[in-house]
Design an enzyme around this catalytic site. Structure first.
Site, mmCIF file in Angstrom:
data_model
loop_
_atom_site.group_PDB
_atom_site.id
_atom_site.type_symbol
_atom_site.label_atom_id
_atom_site.label_comp_id
_atom_site.label_asym_id
_atom_site.label_seq_id
_atom_site.Cartn_x
_atom_site.Cartn_y
_atom_site.Cartn_z
ATOM 1 N N TRP A 172 0.799 -1.224 0.000
ATOM 2 C CA TRP A 172 0.000 0.000 0.000
ATOM 3 C C TRP A 172 0.825 1.264 0.000
ATOM 4 O O TRP A 172 0.308 2.345 -0.193
ATOM 5 C CB TRP A 172 -0.924 0.018 1.234
ATOM 6 C CG TRP A 172 -0.205 -0.347 2.519
ATOM 7 C CD1 TRP A 172 -0.228 -1.572 3.134
ATOM 8 C CD2 TRP A 172 0.661 0.488 3.313
ATOM 9 N NE1 TRP A 172 0.573 -1.548 4.255
ATOM 10 C CE2 TRP A 172 1.120 -0.290 4.392
ATOM 11 C CE3 TRP A 172 1.081 1.814 3.225
ATOM 12 C CZ2 TRP A 172 1.995 0.198 5.358
ATOM 13 C CZ3 TRP A 172 1.943 2.313 4.186
ATOM 14 C CH2 TRP A 172 2.397 1.506 5.243
ATOM 15 N N LYS A 196 -2.271 -7.962 -7.861
ATOM 16 C CA LYS A 196 -2.964 -8.083 -6.576
ATOM 17 C C LYS A 196 -2.556 -6.871 -5.746
ATOM 18 O O LYS A 196 -1.545 -6.875 -5.056
ATOM 19 C CB LYS A 196 -2.530 -9.382 -5.883
ATOM 20 C CG LYS A 196 -3.567 -10.010 -5.019
ATOM 21 C CD LYS A 196 -3.924 -9.358 -3.737
ATOM 22 C CE LYS A 196 -3.110 -9.201 -2.548
ATOM 23 N NZ LYS A 196 -3.624 -8.115 -1.671
ATOM 24 N N GLY A 247 6.752 -6.228 -0.569
ATOM 25 C CA GLY A 247 6.048 -6.154 0.707
ATOM 26 C C GLY A 247 7.006 -6.490 1.830
ATOM 27 O O GLY A 247 8.227 -6.342 1.704
ATOM 28 N N GLU A 269 10.963 -8.009 -3.277
ATOM 29 C CA GLU A 269 11.475 -6.705 -2.816
ATOM 30 C C GLU A 269 10.890 -6.477 -1.431
ATOM 31 O O GLU A 269 9.687 -6.250 -1.288
ATOM 32 C CB GLU A 269 11.023 -5.597 -3.780
ATOM 33 C CG GLU A 269 11.567 -5.743 -5.185
ATOM 34 C CD GLU A 269 13.039 -5.384 -5.289
ATOM 35 O OE1 GLU A 269 13.581 -4.748 -4.375
ATOM 36 O OE2 GLU A 269 13.650 -5.761 -6.305
ATOM 37 N N CYS A 303 10.090 1.933 1.702
ATOM 38 C CA CYS A 303 10.974 0.825 2.070
ATOM 39 C C CYS A 303 12.415 1.284 2.227
ATOM 40 O O CYS A 303 13.148 0.762 3.040
ATOM 41 C CB CYS A 303 10.886 -0.272 1.024
ATOM 42 S SG CYS A 303 11.223 0.348 -0.637
ATOM 43 N N GLU A 403 11.926 -3.168 11.565
ATOM 44 C CA GLU A 403 11.418 -2.094 10.709
ATOM 45 C C GLU A 403 10.203 -1.443 11.385
ATOM 46 O O GLU A 403 9.226 -2.125 11.687
ATOM 47 C CB GLU A 403 11.007 -2.686 9.357
ATOM 48 C CG GLU A 403 10.567 -1.657 8.349
ATOM 49 C CD GLU A 403 10.149 -2.299 7.019
ATOM 50 O OE1 GLU A 403 9.437 -3.310 7.021
ATOM 51 O OE2 GLU A 403 10.545 -1.748 5.972
HETATM 52 P P1 NAD Z 1 2.685 -7.024 3.321
HETATM 53 O O1 NAD Z 1 3.754 -8.026 3.147
HETATM 54 O O2 NAD Z 1 1.803 -7.130 4.488
HETATM 55 O O3 NAD Z 1 1.709 -7.012 2.038
HETATM 56 C C1 NAD Z 1 2.179 -6.752 0.723
HETATM 57 C C2 NAD Z 1 1.165 -7.320 -0.268
HETATM 58 O O4 NAD Z 1 1.165 -8.744 -0.146
HETATM 59 C C3 NAD Z 1 -0.279 -6.878 -0.019
HETATM 60 O O5 NAD Z 1 -0.948 -6.718 -1.249
HETATM 61 C C4 NAD Z 1 -0.854 -8.066 0.751
HETATM 62 O O6 NAD Z 1 -2.255 -8.178 0.636
HETATM 63 C C5 NAD Z 1 -0.145 -9.211 0.048
HETATM 64 N N1 NAD Z 1 -0.071 -10.474 0.808
HETATM 65 C C6 NAD Z 1 -0.028 -10.646 2.151
HETATM 66 N N2 NAD Z 1 0.038 -11.976 2.438
HETATM 67 C C7 NAD Z 1 0.054 -12.626 1.256
HETATM 68 C C8 NAD Z 1 0.121 -14.004 0.878
HETATM 69 N N3 NAD Z 1 0.200 -14.976 1.778
HETATM 70 N N4 NAD Z 1 0.107 -14.309 -0.445
HETATM 71 C C9 NAD Z 1 0.058 -13.329 -1.374
HETATM 72 N N5 NAD Z 1 -0.020 -12.028 -1.083
HETATM 73 C C10 NAD Z 1 0.002 -11.668 0.212
HETATM 74 O O7 NAD Z 1 3.406 -5.600 3.284
HETATM 75 P P2 NAD Z 1 2.748 -4.167 3.503
HETATM 76 O O8 NAD Z 1 2.532 -3.933 4.943
HETATM 77 O O9 NAD Z 1 1.620 -3.987 2.565
HETATM 78 O O10 NAD Z 1 3.918 -3.205 2.959
HETATM 79 C C11 NAD Z 1 4.915 -2.692 3.762
HETATM 80 C C12 NAD Z 1 6.170 -3.526 3.612
HETATM 81 O O11 NAD Z 1 6.578 -3.535 2.246
HETATM 82 C C13 NAD Z 1 7.336 -2.963 4.393
HETATM 83 O O12 NAD Z 1 8.035 -4.011 4.984
HETATM 84 C C14 NAD Z 1 8.192 -2.297 3.318
HETATM 85 O O13 NAD Z 1 9.543 -2.168 3.644
HETATM 86 C C15 NAD Z 1 7.964 -3.240 2.167
HETATM 87 N N6 NAD Z 1 8.251 -2.590 0.883
HETATM 88 C C16 NAD Z 1 9.359 -2.976 0.204
HETATM 89 C C17 NAD Z 1 9.682 -2.334 -1.000
HETATM 90 C C18 NAD Z 1 10.919 -2.700 -1.770
HETATM 91 O O14 NAD Z 1 11.022 -2.320 -2.926
HETATM 92 N N7 NAD Z 1 11.862 -3.415 -1.177
HETATM 93 C C19 NAD Z 1 8.852 -1.319 -1.495
HETATM 94 C C20 NAD Z 1 7.716 -0.980 -0.771
HETATM 95 C C21 NAD Z 1 7.421 -1.618 0.422
#
Ligand code: NAD
Length: 534
Positions: A172, A196, A247, A269, A303, A403
């Site tokens: 998000w 997704k 994520g 990522e 991130c 984090e």
């Molecule tokens: P999250 O891992 O909770 O969710 C990310 C996405 O994955 C969402 O769309 C979520 O619905 C989906 N998801 C969750 N469980 C899943 C599963 N079992 N199977 C498939 N999809 C699933 O992360 P978040 O809270 O939305 O985002 C914040 C995190 O993302 C932070 O840790 C941040 O550092 C990281 N991030 C990393 C980068 C990068 O480029 N390295 C960029 C942006 C954010």
């Protein structure tokens, strides 16, 4: 639930371009309610007010299968299009995204609560990625003829074929940039995509896909499924040919395990706990404003943003004093509006704000000093939290190594450069790092010892992230694989090796004793090495 009255109240606060018919048109694009058990829709809210803005259909596992099958059917024709024709779609998409930047920024703000400037800058990421691949894709995807094992008589050609259907799972925090920019190279390479997005922030992605359709992208090729990650994730990963996930590290591990079981590739990522080292010859007039952006840009929900700053003892007190003053000033510019007035926005949700606050409260309870911030601002909006500066954070506190993903930074003093490097590397993450110093050679030597996929000298994170020609990703627990550059395009392809032997010379020659053949083989191998052949 009857949401009519709540919706009409919230509508008054939304810019006029965000109409109910726009929201209905966008949510109708989700593949949901077509197969399997129907799911309860998700109520999307405007973060600034907490008001409901619409209902997002939720996909069942059967819907997900259908979405992948539809994308797969469209992909076959798309992959047959000449690359030039595919690129022409992105030439038009680039312009459409820039033309529609205001609507896209508003849709991002509704779901994320970020400031207008951050939303605008987020939209700009995708045209930058498109422009990069418009320039480079022809060369990168072109088949390359290599020498075969025996020059002239044999040849080998490297070909890049699309994987098929790619799942793009996005978080998000940069919902438009990540879903659209990661889909761009997948589509240019000839794949179909099933996206997704996060439920909270799906609207901007859906609008982006509408623009791709306007640009000439065939219907069906890009699908959107929505739902809780664990609900739709398994069906998605079981049906696609590659997963592009962005994520948290915890979710990345789950995705990686499932992709591994299915023997499909994935690019992950993930999270970070990014350090900044400020050497004693740093120009603080430049470093302070840049560090403020690196820590508090997107309200600390990037991130690559900085959560730990190590400052040389000679300049530590001045750095701390000026940084705290600048953080306070930024906090005074917080606001919940869709214009360029506020410079500091909301966190994404009250739940997330509570997680951020818990890190600060725990640090404070265990003896850390809060120099500024450390509180929520419900007077501005339900999920606003002040820019916060901590000192005295010790390793047993959550904020030290986990984090936080909010507007919170810990500042530490160091006197020995080697010790600063050791501390900067002392987490399981390795996403981004920053080094500041007047002597660039010295800063570079420090940078070379930092364990991070991106290292920015005299900047927080923008320089590396905006360099679309250079692959970047996380090391250690911050990721697997990279985005951007040639690698960010080729990962969406299978590399096929096509070999041709014009005359049968590699097989054993019938009738020739093997000892004799061996001798001639050894002579040939030595000669080939000498002539640098092969
Ligand atoms: P999250 O891992 O909770 O969710 C990310 C996405 O994955 C969402 O769309 C979520 O619905 C989906 N998801 C969750 N469980 C899943 C599963 N079992 N199977 C498939 N999809 C699933 O992360 P978040 O809270 O939305 O985002 C914040 C995190 O993302 C932070 O840790 C941040 O550092 C990281 N991030 C990393 C980068 C990068 O480029 N390295 C960029 C942006 C954010």
């Amino acid at each position: 639930m009857d949401t009519t009255s709540t919706r009409s109240e919230s509508r008054a606060k939304l810019p006029p371009r965000i109409t109910e018919s726009l929201i209905n048109r966008l949510t109708a694009m989700v593949t949901a309610g077509q197969a399997g058990e129907p799911r309860e829709p998700y109520e999307m809210i405007e973060v600034y007010t907490g008001d409901i803005v619409g209902e997002l259909p939720q996909s069942s596992p059967e819907d997900v299968e259908k979405a992948v099958a539809t994308a797969r059917a469209a992909q076959r024709e798309w992959a047959d299009w000449p690359l030039e024709k595919r690129l022409a779609v992105f030439e038009r998409a680039h312009e459409l995204i820039l033309t529609e930047i205001e609507t896209l920024a508003t849709l991002i703000q509704i779901g994320c609560g970020k400031s207008r400037r951050m939303a605008i800058e987020e939209v700009c990421d995708t045209p930058m990625v498109i422009a990069h691949y418009l320039k480079t894709a022809r060369k990168v995807l072109k088949s390359k003829r290599r020498t075969g094992p025996m020059p002239i008589i044999t040849s080998s050609t490297e070909e890049h074929r699309p994987k098929g259907v790619v799942a793009v799972i996005a978080p998000w925090n940069f919902p438009f940039a990540i879903s659209m920019s990661d889909s761009t190279p997948a589509l240019i390479a000839g794949n179909g995509v099933v996206m997704k997005p996060d439920n909270k922030t799906a609207l901007c992605t859906l609008y982006g896909i509408e623009l791709l359709h306007k640009a000439g992208m065939p219907r069906g090729l890009v699908q959107v499924v929505c739902g809780g990650g664990p609900d739709v994730g398994p069906a998605l990963i079981d049906n696609v040919d590659f997963v592009m996930f962005t994520g948290s590290t915890a979710t990345g591990r789950v995705i990686g395990e499932q992709a591994g079981r299915n023997l499909i590739g994935c690019s992950l990522e993930l999270g970070g706990k990014n350090p900044m080292i400020v050497l004693d010859d740093t120009n603080l007039d430049e470093a302070i404003p840049s560090a403020i952006f690196a820590v508090y840009g997107n309200s600390g929900q990037a991130c690559m943003h900085i959560e730990r700053i190590y400052v040389h003892e000679r300049i530590h007190d001045e750095f701390l004093r000026r940084f705290v003053a600048a953080a306070k000033e930024l906090g005074d510019k917080a606001g919940a509006t869709y214009d360029f007035g506020p410079e500091f926005g909301s966190l994404v949700s009250v739940d997330h704000m509570n997680r951020v606050a818990a890190h600060v409260d725990e640090a404070r309870a265990k003896g850390a000093t809060v120099h500024t911030g450390g509180k929520a601002r419900p007077d501005i909006g339900p999920a606003f939290y002040e820019p916060t500066v901590l000192t005295g954070v010790t390793p047993e506190m959550e904020h030290a190594t986990k984090e936080t993903f909010g507007p919170v930074v810990a500042i530490y003093k160091f006197d020995d450069e080697a010790e600063a490097i050791r501390l900067a590397n002392a987490t399981t993450y390795g996403l981004n790092a920053s080094v500041w110093g007047g002597d660039l050679d010295r800063a570079r030597r420090v940078a070379e010892r930092l364990e991070a996929g991106s290292v920015n000298i005299n900047d927080g994170f923008v320089t590396t992230y905006a360099a679309k020609g250079t692959p970047s990703g996380g090391v250690k627990q911050s990721g697997v694989g990279t985005r951007h550059g040639a690698a960010g395009l080729l990962k969406y392809t299978d590399t096929i090796n096509i070999g041709v032997q014009k005359k049968q010379i590699l097989a054993a020659r019938s009738g020739m004793p093997y000892e004799k053949q061996l001798k001639s083989t050894l002579v040939t191998l030595r000669l080939m090495k000498k002539l640098r052949m092969g």
